[in-house]
Scaffold this motif. Structure first.
Motif, short mmCIF file in Angstrom:
data_model
loop_
_atom_site.label_atom_id
_atom_site.label_comp_id
_atom_site.label_asym_id
_atom_site.label_seq_id
_atom_site.Cartn_x
_atom_site.Cartn_y
_atom_site.Cartn_z
N LYS A 138 5.21 -11.38 10.52
CA LYS A 138 5.36 -11.35 11.98
C LYS A 138 6.68 -10.70 12.39
N GLU A 139 7.75 -11.02 11.67
CA GLU A 139 9.06 -10.46 11.99
C GLU A 139 9.07 -8.94 11.77
N LYS A 140 8.56 -8.50 10.64
CA LYS A 140 8.56 -7.06 10.35
C LYS A 140 7.68 -6.30 11.33
N SER A 141 6.53 -6.85 11.67
CA SER A 141 5.66 -6.16 12.63
C SER A 141 6.28 -6.16 14.02
N ARG A 142 6.97 -7.25 14.39
CA ARG A 142 7.63 -7.31 15.70
C ARG A 142 8.73 -6.26 15.79
N VAL A 143 9.55 -6.16 14.75
CA VAL A 143 10.64 -5.18 14.73
C VAL A 143 10.09 -3.76 14.82
N ALA A 144 8.95 -3.52 14.17
CA ALA A 144 8.34 -2.19 14.21
C ALA A 144 7.60 -1.92 15.51
N GLY A 145 7.42 -2.96 16.33
CA GLY A 145 6.69 -2.79 17.59
C GLY A 145 5.20 -2.62 17.38
N LEU A 146 4.68 -3.23 16.33
CA LEU A 146 3.26 -3.11 16.00
C LEU A 146 2.64 -4.50 15.88
N SER A 147 1.32 -4.54 15.97
CA SER A 147 0.62 -5.78 15.66
C SER A 147 0.72 -6.00 14.15
N ALA A 148 0.46 -7.21 13.72
CA ALA A 148 0.51 -7.49 12.29
C ALA A 148 -0.49 -6.61 11.55
N ASN A 149 -1.69 -6.44 12.10
CA ASN A 149 -2.70 -5.61 11.47
C ASN A 149 -2.25 -4.16 11.39
N ALA A 150 -1.72 -3.61 12.49
CA ALA A 150 -1.28 -2.22 12.50
C ALA A 150 -0.13 -2.02 11.51
N TRP A 151 0.77 -2.98 11.44
CA TRP A 151 1.89 -2.87 10.51
C TRP A 151 1.39 -2.88 9.06
N LEU A 152 0.46 -3.78 8.75
CA LEU A 152 -0.10 -3.82 7.39
C LEU A 152 -0.81 -2.53 7.04
N MET A 153 -1.56 -1.98 7.97
CA MET A 153 -2.28 -0.72 7.70
C MET A 153 -1.29 0.41 7.47
N ARG A 154 -0.20 0.45 8.26
CA ARG A 154 0.81 1.48 8.07
C ARG A 154 1.47 1.33 6.69
N GLU A 155 1.80 0.10 6.32
CA GLU A 155 2.42 -0.13 5.02
C GLU A 155 1.47 0.21 3.88
N LEU A 156 0.21 -0.06 4.05
CA LEU A 156 -0.77 0.29 3.04
C LEU A 156 -0.80 1.80 2.82
N GLU A 157 -0.74 2.56 3.91
CA GLU A 157 -0.72 4.02 3.79
C GLU A 157 0.55 4.50 3.10
N ARG A 158 1.66 3.89 3.40
CA ARG A 158 2.95 4.31 2.83
C ARG A 158 3.10 3.94 1.37
N ASN A 159 2.57 2.81 0.96
CA ASN A 159 2.89 2.25 -0.34
C ASN A 159 1.76 2.27 -1.36
N ARG A 160 0.76 3.03 -1.13
CA ARG A 160 -0.32 3.08 -2.12
C ARG A 160 0.20 3.64 -3.43
N PRO A 161 -0.10 2.98 -4.53
CA PRO A 161 0.39 3.47 -5.82
C PRO A 161 -0.50 4.58 -6.38
N MET A 162 -0.55 5.70 -5.67
CA MET A 162 -1.34 6.84 -6.13
C MET A 162 -0.43 7.71 -6.99
N LEU A 163 -0.43 7.42 -8.26
CA LEU A 163 0.54 8.02 -9.15
C LEU A 163 0.38 9.52 -9.31
N TYR A 164 -0.82 10.03 -9.19
CA TYR A 164 -1.04 11.45 -9.42
C TYR A 164 -0.50 12.32 -8.30
N ARG A 165 -0.13 11.73 -7.18
CA ARG A 165 0.31 12.53 -6.04
C ARG A 165 1.78 12.93 -6.10
N GLU A 166 2.54 12.34 -6.96
CA GLU A 166 3.97 12.62 -7.02
C GLU A 166 4.29 13.44 -8.26
N GLU A 167 5.18 14.38 -8.10
CA GLU A 167 5.54 15.27 -9.20
C GLU A 167 6.10 14.50 -10.40
#
Length: 109
Positions: free
Chosen positions: A21-50
């Motif tokens: 709740k604190e992290k989503s509030r600071v980001a100005g997002l709902s908890a769901n929107a914040w989780l979805m954004r973090e999921l996009e940022r932190n996916r461990p897709m190892l083949y995508r990085e050099e």
């Protein structure tokens, strides 16, 4: 129109929920929107990085050397030098993936 068609439940402690709740509030997002954004940022897709592509290529190369040693031992021709080579290559693989993990990929080891 809402395009989201799936739903999931996440179990968390009171402390974890408060942090969400604190992290989503600071980001100005709902908890769901914040989780979805973090999921996009932190996916461990190892083949995508050099760095991870290089580590995987190194592992493939080292794996071939280790398999050659295993074949030598299976045919009865293995030596202590072969075993040292296999252990050295395996240690190199572990070290390479530890370096990748330090880059922020916790599942790389």
């Amino acid at each position: 129109m809402n395009t989201q068609t799936h739903r999931t439940c996440i179990r968390m402690s009171k402390e974890e929920y408060a942090l969400l709740k604190e992290k989503s509030r600071v980001a100005g997002l709902s908890a769901n929107a914040w989780l979805m954004r973090e999921l996009e940022r932190n996916r461990p897709m190892l083949y995508r990085e050099e760095e991870t592509r290089a580590a995987i290529a190194f592992t493939d190369e080292a794996g071939r050397d280790i398999n050659a040693v295993a074949r030598a031992f299976n045919s009865g021709c293995g030596t202590a030098q072969h075993l040292e080579l296999a252990l050295h290559r395996l240690a190199q693989v572990v070290e390479r993936f530890q370096q990748v993990r330090k880059l922020g990929y916790p599942y790389a080891v």
